[in-house]
Design a protein around this motif. Structure first.
Motif, PDB file in Angstrom:
ATOM      1  N   UNK A   1       0.853  -1.182   0.000  1.00  0.00           N
ATOM      2  CA  UNK A   1       0.000   0.000   0.000  1.00  0.00           C
ATOM      3  C   UNK A   1       0.891   1.235   0.000  1.00  0.00           C
ATOM      4  N   UNK A   2       0.810   2.034  -1.044  1.00  0.00           N
ATOM      5  CA  UNK A   2       1.608   3.248  -1.170  1.00  0.00           C
ATOM      6  C   UNK A   2       0.724   4.444  -0.817  1.00  0.00           C
ATOM      7  N   UNK A   3       1.068   5.143   0.246  1.00  0.00           N
ATOM      8  CA  UNK A   3       0.294   6.311   0.649  1.00  0.00           C
ATOM      9  C   UNK A   3       0.696   7.521  -0.179  1.00  0.00           C
ATOM     10  N   UNK A   4      -0.273   8.305  -0.570  1.00  0.00           N
ATOM     11  CA  UNK A   4      -0.016   9.524  -1.337  1.00  0.00           C
ATOM     12  C   UNK A   4       0.006  10.729  -0.411  1.00  0.00           C
ATOM     13  N   UNK A   5       0.687  11.776  -0.836  1.00  0.00           N
ATOM     14  CA  UNK A   5       0.714  13.005  -0.058  1.00  0.00           C
ATOM     15  C   UNK A   5       1.633  12.927   1.138  1.00  0.00           C
ATOM     16  N   UNK A   6       1.733  14.032   1.858  1.00  0.00           N
ATOM     17  CA  UNK A   6       2.577  14.144   3.037  1.00  0.00           C
ATOM     18  C   UNK A   6       1.729  14.134   4.302  1.00  0.00           C
ATOM     19  N   UNK A   7       2.391  13.879   5.426  1.00  0.00           N
ATOM     20  CA  UNK A   7       1.700  13.956   6.708  1.00  0.00           C
ATOM     21  C   UNK A   7       1.320  15.408   6.971  1.00  0.00           C
ATOM     22  N   UNK A   8       0.064  15.702   7.261  1.00  0.00           N
ATOM     23  CA  UNK A   8      -0.338  17.092   7.519  1.00  0.00           C
ATOM     24  C   UNK A   8       0.380  17.671   8.740  1.00  0.00           C
ATOM     25  N   UNK A   9       0.399  18.968   8.825  1.00  0.00           N
ATOM     26  CA  UNK A   9       1.034  19.636   9.959  1.00  0.00           C
ATOM     27  C   UNK A   9       0.174  19.481  11.209  1.00  0.00           C
ATOM     28  N   UNK A  10       0.781  19.136  12.354  1.00  0.00           N
ATOM     29  CA  UNK A  10       0.003  19.064  13.600  1.00  0.00           C
ATOM     30  C   UNK A  10      -0.504  20.428  14.059  1.00  0.00           C
ATOM     31  N   UNK A  11       0.002  21.494  13.459  1.00  0.00           N
ATOM     32  CA  UNK A  11      -0.505  22.831  13.777  1.00  0.00           C
ATOM     33  C   UNK A  11      -1.792  23.135  13.019  1.00  0.00           C
ATOM     34  N   UNK A  12      -2.048  22.379  11.956  1.00  0.00           N
ATOM     35  CA  UNK A  12      -3.261  22.591  11.162  1.00  0.00           C
ATOM     36  C   UNK A  12      -3.756  21.247  10.638  1.00  0.00           C
ATOM     37  N   UNK A  13      -4.211  20.359  11.534  1.00  0.00           N
ATOM     38  CA  UNK A  13      -4.631  19.020  11.107  1.00  0.00           C
ATOM     39  C   UNK A  13      -5.942  19.070  10.339  1.00  0.00           C
ATOM     40  N   UNK A  14      -6.206  18.063   9.527  1.00  0.00           N
ATOM     41  CA  UNK A  14      -7.457  18.011   8.774  1.00  0.00           C
ATOM     42  C   UNK A  14      -8.663  17.895   9.704  1.00  0.00           C
ATOM     43  N   UNK A  15      -9.798  18.326   9.230  1.00  0.00           N
ATOM     44  CA  UNK A  15     -11.031  18.142   9.990  1.00  0.00           C
ATOM     45  C   UNK A  15     -11.432  16.672   9.944  1.00  0.00           C
ATOM     46  N   UNK A  16     -12.264  16.287  10.898  1.00  0.00           N
ATOM     47  CA  UNK A  16     -12.744  14.910  10.915  1.00  0.00           C
ATOM     48  C   UNK A  16     -11.617  13.938  11.175  1.00  0.00           C
ATOM     49  N   UNK A  17     -11.522  12.904  10.359  1.00  0.00           N
ATOM     50  CA  UNK A  17     -10.452  11.910  10.481  1.00  0.00           C
ATOM     51  C   UNK A  17      -9.147  12.512   9.971  1.00  0.00           C
ATOM     52  N   UNK A  18      -8.108  12.453  10.773  1.00  0.00           N
ATOM     53  CA  UNK A  18      -6.846  13.079  10.391  1.00  0.00           C
ATOM     54  C   UNK A  18      -6.106  12.323   9.297  1.00  0.00           C
ATOM     55  N   UNK A  19      -6.482  11.086   9.080  1.00  0.00           N
ATOM     56  CA  UNK A  19      -5.810  10.291   8.047  1.00  0.00           C
ATOM     57  C   UNK A  19      -6.502  10.411   6.691  1.00  0.00           C
ATOM     58  N   UNK A  20      -7.628  11.082   6.630  1.00  0.00           N
ATOM     59  CA  UNK A  20      -8.466  11.061   5.427  1.00  0.00           C
ATOM     60  C   UNK A  20      -7.760  11.638   4.208  1.00  0.00           C
ATOM     61  N   UNK A  21      -6.812  12.576   4.392  1.00  0.00           N
ATOM     62  CA  UNK A  21      -6.148  13.202   3.241  1.00  0.00           C
ATOM     63  C   UNK A  21      -5.211  12.236   2.522  1.00  0.00           C
ATOM     64  N   UNK A  22      -4.902  11.095   3.161  1.00  0.00           N
ATOM     65  CA  UNK A  22      -4.009  10.103   2.545  1.00  0.00           C
ATOM     66  C   UNK A  22      -4.694   8.742   2.411  1.00  0.00           C
ATOM     67  N   UNK A  23      -5.973   8.681   2.722  1.00  0.00           N
ATOM     68  CA  UNK A  23      -6.682   7.400   2.800  1.00  0.00           C
ATOM     69  C   UNK A  23      -7.445   7.115   1.521  1.00  0.00           C
ATOM     70  N   UNK A  24      -7.314   5.902   1.012  1.00  0.00           N
ATOM     71  CA  UNK A  24      -8.008   5.484  -0.208  1.00  0.00           C
ATOM     72  C   UNK A  24      -9.470   5.126   0.047  1.00  0.00           C
ATOM     73  N   UNK A  25      -9.886   5.060   1.333  1.00  0.00           N
ATOM     74  CA  UNK A  25     -11.268   4.734   1.654  1.00  0.00           C
ATOM     75  C   UNK A  25     -12.076   5.967   2.053  1.00  0.00           C
ATOM     76  N   UNK A  26     -11.445   7.146   2.063  1.00  0.00           N
ATOM     77  CA  UNK A  26     -12.084   8.348   2.602  1.00  0.00           C
ATOM     78  C   UNK A  26     -13.348   8.715   1.821  1.00  0.00           C
ATOM     79  N   UNK A  27     -14.377   9.101   2.584  1.00  0.00           N
ATOM     80  CA  UNK A  27     -15.637   9.556   2.015  1.00  0.00           C
ATOM     81  C   UNK A  27     -16.027  10.869   2.690  1.00  0.00           C
ATOM     82  N   UNK A  28     -17.175  11.393   2.312  1.00  0.00           N
ATOM     83  CA  UNK A  28     -17.590  12.699   2.824  1.00  0.00           C
ATOM     84  C   UNK A  28     -17.708  12.705   4.344  1.00  0.00           C
ATOM     85  N   UNK A  29     -18.200  11.607   4.900  1.00  0.00           N
ATOM     86  CA  UNK A  29     -18.378  11.538   6.354  1.00  0.00           C
ATOM     87  C   UNK A  29     -17.059  11.714   7.096  1.00  0.00           C
ATOM     88  N   UNK A  30     -15.964  11.252   6.501  1.00  0.00           N
ATOM     89  CA  UNK A  30     -14.654  11.312   7.151  1.00  0.00           C
ATOM     90  C   UNK A  30     -14.199  12.749   7.394  1.00  0.00           C
TER      91      UNK A  30
END
Length: 350
Positions: A277-306
């Motif tokens: 499994x090859x993850x895309x993108x970089x780890x987000x900054x802990x100073x500005x983490x993504x909303x919802x699930x923090x892994x969603x920006x690199x996750x192949x299963x991410x949906x709107x709910x995430x």
């Protein structure tokens, strides 16, 4: 075997480091969310391994547990008492029972102090453990316990190898007869052959003294070898928590599956059958983490709910009442058990 009684409980632990702007009149413009709502229990005689990428908050959790950092919020309960509210003598008494083994054996030992002074220094703070007349004997006993010659008591750190220095650090951690050892990547700076020796030493000491370990590492093989349970951290949060068998053989969180798929396999035939499994993108900054699930920006299963909800660390709904091994906590709305993504056995052997 771990006792059913928890010796340490961590509840919604948070540590934010402020980001400030200005030289004279500093104002806070944000915060680094190093640890953001971590909860787990540590049982008597158990080893809980914490794994994750660099910068995920593992070492900050370790410092919070031994009171080297003060939490922003949350509770750390030692035998039911919240140590985050303690100070002075009360905190001093608790810290005696929760000791730490540091990552780098080259910088964690004072080069100007002899081994005897380094291991005996805790007795200056807690003289009731070893009166002055007994300190030399006590230090020599500790050296013997960790596999070093007691006659080395007057030597300096530079006269030892990396593995021997880490043994000295472990002896210092044992000096006050603690119940809990927080080991912050204790073998990451050592050669592979020496890693196995130190890990086996820690297992022997645990059996001999009934210790509980919080073992922090980024090497998945080492964690599997020593841990009873494993927690996986990503960007300040625990995303999966279960027994070593559940995590390594039946990972349910996409991040855990990706981590395990990257572990090298010595068998070419097995490696050819495994899905990488090859993850895309970089780890987000802990100073500005993504909303919802923090892994969603690199996750192949991410949906709107995430993006809208933070997934709780709990047994996934699809496995809650089903038969099978995937009955451990996972912070994913769309977790699925993938038996093809597993890690190989650790090379560290007794």
């Amino acid at each position: 075997m771990a006792d059913a009684e928890p010796v340490l409980e961590v509840r919604d632990l948070v540590k934010h480091f402020p980001l400030t702007q200005g030289i004279v009149f500093k104002r806070q413009i944000g915060a680094v969310r190093a640890v953001d709502g971590v909860s787990f229990t540590l049982h008597r005689g158990e080893t809980l391994g914490i794994v994750g990428e660099s910068g995920c908050g593992k070492s900050t959790v370790a410092k919070l547990l031994v009171s080297l950092e003060k939490p922003t919020s949350g509770q750390i309960l030692y035998k039911g008492e919240d140590i985050t509210r303690l100070s002075g003598r009360a905190l001093k008494a608790v810290r005696r029972n929760i000791q730490m083994v540091f990552q780098d054996p080259y910088t964690s030992l004072n080069p100007r102090m002899t081994v005897g002074d380094i291991i005996g220094e805790p007795f200056d703070i807690h003289p009731e453990v070893a009166p002055k007349g007994e300190r030399r004997r006590k230090v020599q006993e500790l050296l013997d316990v960790v596999g070093l010659n007691p006659e080395y008591i007057n030597r300096y750190p530079h006269q030892f190898s990396g593995g021997q220095r880490q043994r000295i650090g472990i002896a210092r951690g044992l000096a006050l007869n603690p119940e809990i050892i927080v080991a912050d990547e204790p073998v990451s700076a050592l050669d592979v052959s020496v890693q196995a020796q130190v890990v086996n030493l820690m297992e022997r000491l645990q059996a001999e003294f009934g210790l509980s370990y919080l073992f922090i590492a980024h090497d998945l093989s080492v964690v599997r070898h020593i841990s009873d349970r494993v927690g996986v951290m990503y960007l300040g949060k625990l995303v999966e928590l279960g027994t070593d068998h559940e995590i390594y053989e039946h990972p349910t969180h996409p991040y855990t599956q990706a981590l395990l798929s990257a572990v090298p396999v010595p068998d070419p035939e097995l490696a050819g059958r495994r899905e990488r499994i090859i993850l895309t993108g970089d780890v987000p900054s802990p100073a500005n983490p993504p909303t919802g699930c923090r892994f969603r920006t690199r996750c192949w299963k991410a949906r709107e709910r995430c993006a809208l909800e933070v997934p709780p660390l709990a047994v996934p709904a699809e496995y809650r009442y089903a038969e099978g091994p995937a009955h451990h906590d996972s912070a994913c709305f769309f977790a699925e058990d993938d038996p093809a993504v597993t890690a190989p056995d650790t090379p560290a052997q007794h």
